[in-house]
Design an enzyme around this catalytic site. Structure first.
Site, short mmCIF file in Angstrom:
data_model
loop_
_atom_site.label_atom_id
_atom_site.label_comp_id
_atom_site.label_asym_id
_atom_site.label_seq_id
_atom_site.Cartn_x
_atom_site.Cartn_y
_atom_site.Cartn_z
N ASN A 1 0.86 -1.19 0.00
CA ASN A 1 0.00 0.00 0.00
C ASN A 1 0.90 1.23 0.00
OD1 ASN A 1 -1.79 2.04 0.53
ND2 ASN A 1 -2.46 1.28 2.53
N LYS B 1 0.03 4.22 -0.10
CA LYS B 1 -0.61 5.37 0.54
C LYS B 1 -0.40 6.61 -0.34
CE LYS B 1 -0.23 3.04 4.91
NZ LYS B 1 -0.10 3.09 6.35
N HIS C 1 -9.42 0.56 5.20
CA HIS C 1 -8.15 0.83 5.87
C HIS C 1 -8.40 1.75 7.06
CE1 HIS C 1 -4.10 2.19 6.66
NE2 HIS C 1 -3.68 1.14 5.99
N GLU D 1 -6.88 4.20 8.13
CA GLU D 1 -6.74 5.64 7.84
C GLU D 1 -8.02 6.19 7.20
OE1 GLU D 1 -3.03 5.26 5.73
OE2 GLU D 1 -2.08 4.69 7.63
N GLU E 1 -4.83 -5.31 10.55
CA GLU E 1 -3.84 -4.25 10.75
C GLU E 1 -4.12 -3.54 12.07
OE1 GLU E 1 -2.01 -2.97 6.71
OE2 GLU E 1 -3.72 -1.71 7.11
N GLY F 1 2.79 2.20 10.81
CA GLY F 1 3.70 3.34 10.67
C GLY F 1 4.42 3.72 11.95
N SER G 1 3.84 -2.22 10.20
CA SER G 1 5.29 -2.22 10.38
C SER G 1 5.96 -3.53 9.97
CB SER G 1 5.66 -1.87 11.83
OG SER G 1 5.24 -0.55 12.14
#
Ligand code: 13P
Length: 255
Positions: free
Chosen positions: A10, A12, A96, A98, A166, A172, A212
């Protein structure tokens, strides 16, 4: 037959055309077609078509990071499943964290996206994951169960769905779930899928871990019996790192 490992990257909101081409060519040239693993790269929307061209005729597939559920209309800024399909996408990521957290996407919204994408013939990577606060309050399993139920209608064709676990606190942050933590949630997801969709579906669905993942920790995570691959963020922006994770998946899951 066992589940074929799957590694998706991904990107992003990273890369413009020149850098994207370099990264994709590095990936394409370094990918060993004998590796028994499915690979997808999910660039930002303006790069979907040119990146699809870069990997045309190879085993590497392209996916989008988001989709809208309506087919067309006055939805400024949105992209339909059909548009993604015509831009060369095989996959789309839905749910996701985010999107859930920053853009306020709700379960009800995501359920429509999953169904619309599947209807158009796209494969869906549906993401679930708890926040740090939820984990610390022992709510992980409850949150995952809710997110699965919200996003995946019992009537969908699950054979074209991949689930990505996730944990939000691992994205991150450089702080990954331990293999035991990942395995526990993955096993729960599989059990839950079995209860709703049936044992065959539970045995066949691929569940990726994301958060990560990097070359140095991939083997431990991918060794877990219910971890079928990885959804990679930061490390997929470096061709050699992403290739290393892909080759680890090929080796670990098939040995
Ligand atoms: P990182 O690998 O950068 O933690 O991101 C994971 C992720 O969110 C992939 O979708």
């Amino acid at each position: 037959m066992g589940r074929r490992p799957f590694v998706a990257g991904n990107w992003k909101m990273h890369n413009t055309l020149a850098g994207a081409r370099e990264l994709m060519r590095g990936l394409r040239d370094g990918f060993d077609t004998s590796w028994p693993v499915d690979v997808a790269v999910c660039p930002p929307n303006p790069l979907l078509y040119p990146m699809g061209k870069e990997v045309d005729g190879t085993a590497i597939k392209v996916g989008a990071q988001n989709v809208h559920f309506e087919a067309q209309g006055a939805f400024t800024g949105e992209i339909s499943p059909e548009m993604l399909k015509h831009a060369g996408c095989t996959y789309v990521i839905v749910g996701h964290s985010e999107r859930r957290q920053i853009f306020g996407e709700t379960g009800q919204f995501l359920r429509k996206k999953v169904s619309a994408a599947l209807k158009e013939g796209l494969e869906v990577i549906y993401c679930v994951g708890e926040t740090l606060n939820e984990r610390e309050n022992n709510a992980t399993i409850r949150v995952i169960e809710r997110q699965l139920g919200e996003g995946l209608e019992a009537s969908i064709d699950l054979s074209r769905v991949t689930i990505a676990y996730e944990p939000v606190w691992a994205i991150g942050t450089g702080r990954q779930a331990t293999p035991d933590q990942a395995q526990e949630v993955h096993a729960f997801i599989r059990e839950k899928i079995g209860g709703v969709f049936g044992p065959r579906e539970a045995g066949e669905i691929r569940i990726l871990y994301g958060g990560s993942v990097k070359p140095s920790n991939a083997e431990g995570l991918l060794s877990c019996p219910d971890v079928d691959g990885a959804l990679v963020g930061g490390a997929c922006l470096v061709a050699d790192d992403f290739l290393s994770i892909i080759s680890t998946a090929a080796r670990t899951k098939t040995s």
